[in-house]
Design an enzyme around this catalytic site. Structure first.
Site, short mmCIF file in Angstrom:
data_model
loop_
_atom_site.label_atom_id
_atom_site.label_comp_id
_atom_site.label_asym_id
_atom_site.label_seq_id
_atom_site.Cartn_x
_atom_site.Cartn_y
_atom_site.Cartn_z
N SER A 136 0.88 -1.18 0.00
CA SER A 136 0.00 0.00 0.00
C SER A 136 0.90 1.21 0.00
O SER A 136 2.05 1.14 0.47
CB SER A 136 -0.86 0.02 1.27
N TYR A 149 -2.56 -0.35 10.43
CA TYR A 149 -2.39 -0.52 8.98
C TYR A 149 -1.06 0.08 8.54
O TYR A 149 -0.28 -0.56 7.83
CB TYR A 149 -3.56 0.15 8.26
N1 LIG Z 1 -8.53 -0.69 -1.42
C1 LIG Z 1 -7.53 0.14 -1.22
O1 LIG Z 1 -7.73 1.37 -1.22
C2 LIG Z 1 -6.13 -0.39 -1.03
C3 LIG Z 1 -5.07 0.50 -1.14
C4 LIG Z 1 -3.78 0.03 -0.97
C5 LIG Z 1 -3.54 -1.30 -0.68
N2 LIG Z 1 -4.60 -2.15 -0.56
C6 LIG Z 1 -4.29 -3.54 -0.22
O2 LIG Z 1 -4.78 -4.38 -1.23
C7 LIG Z 1 -5.00 -5.69 -0.71
C8 LIG Z 1 -6.37 -6.17 -1.16
O3 LIG Z 1 -7.34 -5.32 -0.58
P1 LIG Z 1 -8.67 -4.91 -1.35
O4 LIG Z 1 -8.75 -3.44 -1.35
O5 LIG Z 1 -8.81 -5.66 -2.61
O6 LIG Z 1 -9.72 -5.38 -0.23
P2 LIG Z 1 -10.99 -6.34 -0.25
O7 LIG Z 1 -11.59 -6.22 1.10
O8 LIG Z 1 -11.80 -6.08 -1.48
O9 LIG Z 1 -10.32 -7.80 -0.43
C9 LIG Z 1 -9.52 -8.37 0.55
C10 LIG Z 1 -9.83 -9.86 0.57
O10 LIG Z 1 -8.90 -10.50 1.46
C11 LIG Z 1 -9.59 -11.53 2.13
N3 LIG Z 1 -8.87 -11.91 3.35
C12 LIG Z 1 -8.73 -11.19 4.49
N4 LIG Z 1 -8.00 -11.89 5.39
C13 LIG Z 1 -7.66 -13.05 4.78
C14 LIG Z 1 -6.90 -14.18 5.18
N5 LIG Z 1 -6.36 -14.25 6.39
N6 LIG Z 1 -6.74 -15.20 4.30
C15 LIG Z 1 -7.31 -15.15 3.06
N7 LIG Z 1 -8.05 -14.11 2.64
C16 LIG Z 1 -8.21 -13.07 3.48
C17 LIG Z 1 -10.98 -10.94 2.41
O11 LIG Z 1 -11.94 -11.94 2.67
C18 LIG Z 1 -11.24 -10.18 1.09
O12 LIG Z 1 -11.95 -10.95 0.17
C19 LIG Z 1 -4.84 -5.56 0.81
O13 LIG Z 1 -3.56 -6.04 1.18
C20 LIG Z 1 -4.94 -4.06 1.04
O14 LIG Z 1 -4.26 -3.65 2.20
C21 LIG Z 1 -5.88 -1.73 -0.73
#
Ligand SMILES: NC(=O)c1ccc[n+]([C@@H]2O[C@H](COP(=O)([O-])OP(=O)(O)OC[C@H]3O[C@@H](n4cnc5c(N)ncnc54)[C@H](O)[C@@H]3O)[C@@H](O)[C@H]2O)c1
Length: 254
Positions: A136, A149
Site C-alpha cells: 500500500s 495498517y
Molecule cells: N482498497 C484500497 O484502497 C487499497 C489500497 C492500498 C492497498 N490495498 C491492499 O490491497 C490488498 C487487497 O485489498 P482490497 O482493497 O482488494 O480489499 P478487499 O476487502 O476487497 O479484499 C480483501 C480480501 O482478502 C480476504 N482476506 C482477508 N483476510 C484473509 C486471510 N487471512 N486469508 C485469506 N483471505 C483473506 C478478504 O476476505 C477479502 O476478500 C490488501 O492487502 C490491502 O491492504 C488496498
C-alpha cells in the site's frame, strides 16, 4: 512477469477487490490460477468466472499458509508466481485493540513471511520464482486514522525489500504493489475519513495491475505517491507538517 501463459499462479484474498482482479487478469492471460480467500463463497465465485481452481482458507496463519502452498503445489504442479495480496485495514491509533494489532500483523506481514519461507527453497533450487506483495502507499507514507495498517504495511514493504535484496541474483523476482485508494470494499469500510484522504484519486482494482508487467520492484499505480515518497525522504519535517495539516482537516469533518 512478462508472460504468464501456462504459469502456476496463487492469489490470496482473491475473492474480492484487487486480488479478484489479479486472478482474473492472470487467468485471462493464460496462467493456471489458484484463487484463495478466507471467504470460501467469494473465492469460488471468482474462480468459476475465470476458469481457475479454488483453495479457500486462511492465507495468514502458519497451518493456513502451509495448507494453501501444499494444495496449490499439487493442483498446479509447482508455484511460479505467488501473490500475497490478502490484507486487513483496522482503524484506530495506539489505543486500537490488541486483537486488531495482532490480526494486522498476522495478515499484512506474517502471511508474506510464511509464504516466502515455504516457496524460497523450491525457487532457489530451480533458479526462478516470483513474489508479488500487495502492500500500500501506507507502507511508503502513512495512513491517517489507522496506526495498525500504517505500521504493518511498512513492515510488509521492508520484508519485500529484504527478499529482493537477498535473492535478486538467484532468480527470485519480488514486486511490491503500493497503491493509494482503490475502489474495493476495503476502501468503502474506511468511511468518511478514507473517502476524504483517498476518494478523490481512487482507481479501479483493474488499474492497479497495469504496472506489474514492467517488472519493477515498486509498483506505484498513483504516480503522485513517488513524489510524496521522495518528499518524505528529502524533508521529513515538511512532509509531517503536511500530513498533520491533513489530520486537522480530518478532525474538522470527523
Ligand atoms: N482498497 C484500497 O484502497 C487499497 C489500497 C492500498 C492497498 N490495498 C491492499 O490491497 C490488498 C487487497 O485489498 P482490497 O482493497 O482488494 O480489499 P478487499 O476487502 O476487497 O479484499 C480483501 C480480501 O482478502 C480476504 N482476506 C482477508 N483476510 C484473509 C486471510 N487471512 N486469508 C485469506 N483471505 C483473506 C478478504 O476476505 C477479502 O476478500 C490488501 O492487502 C490491502 O491492504 C488496498
Amino acid at each position: 512477469m512478462k508472460n504468464v501463459t501456462g504459469a502456476g499462479v496463487v492469489v490470496t484474498g482473491a475473492g474480492s477487490g484487487i486480488g479478484a482482479a489479479l486472478a482474473r487478469r492472470f487467468a485471462a492471460e493464460g496462467a493456471r490460477v489458484v484463487v484463495n480467500d478466507i471467504n470460501a463463497a467469494a473465492a469460488a465465485e471468482v474462480a468459476a468466472g475465470g476458469d481457475a481452481a479454488v483453495v479457500p482458507g486462511d492465507a495468514a496463519s502458519e497451518p493456513g499458509v502451509a495448507r494453501l502452498v501444499s494444495v496449490a503445489t499439487e493442483v498446479l504442479g509447482g508455484i511460479d508466481l505467488y501473490c500475497a495480496n490478502a490484507g486487513v485495514a483496522q482503524g484506530g491509533g495506539q489505543d486500537a485493540a490488541e486483537a486488531d494489532w495482532e490480526t494486522s500483523w498476522q495478515v499484512n506481514v506474517m502471511a508474506h513471511v510464511r509464504a516466502a519461507r515455504l516457496l524460497t527453497g523450491p525457487w532457489l533450487e530451480r533458479g526462478s520464482g516470483h513474489l508479488i506483495c500487495t502492500v500500500s502507499a501506507a507502507g511508503l507514507l502513512t495512513m491517517l486514522g489507522s496506526a495498525p495498517y500504517s505500521v504493518t504495511k511498512h513492515a510488509a514493504l521492508a520484508f519485500a525489500e529484504w527478499m529482493a535484496a537477498t535473492y535478486g541474483h538467484r532468480g527470485i523476482v519480488v514486486q511490491a504493489v503500493c497503491p493509494q485508494g482503490v475502489r474495493t470494499p476495503l476502501l468503502g469500510a474506511s468511511g468518511a475519513v478514507g473517502e476524504l484522504i483517498l476518494g478523490g484519486s481512487a482507481i479501479s482494482p483493474e488499474a492497479v495491475i497495469d504496472g506489474i508487467a514492467d517488472g519493477r520492484f515498486l509498483i506505484l499505480p498513483h504516480p503522485e505517491v513517488a513524489r510524496m515518497y521522495a518528499g518524505r525522504a528529502a524533508d521529513p519535517d515538511r512532509w509531517l507538517h503536511g500530513m498533520n495539516k491533513l489530520q486537522r482537516r480530518v478532525e474538522e469533518i470527523g
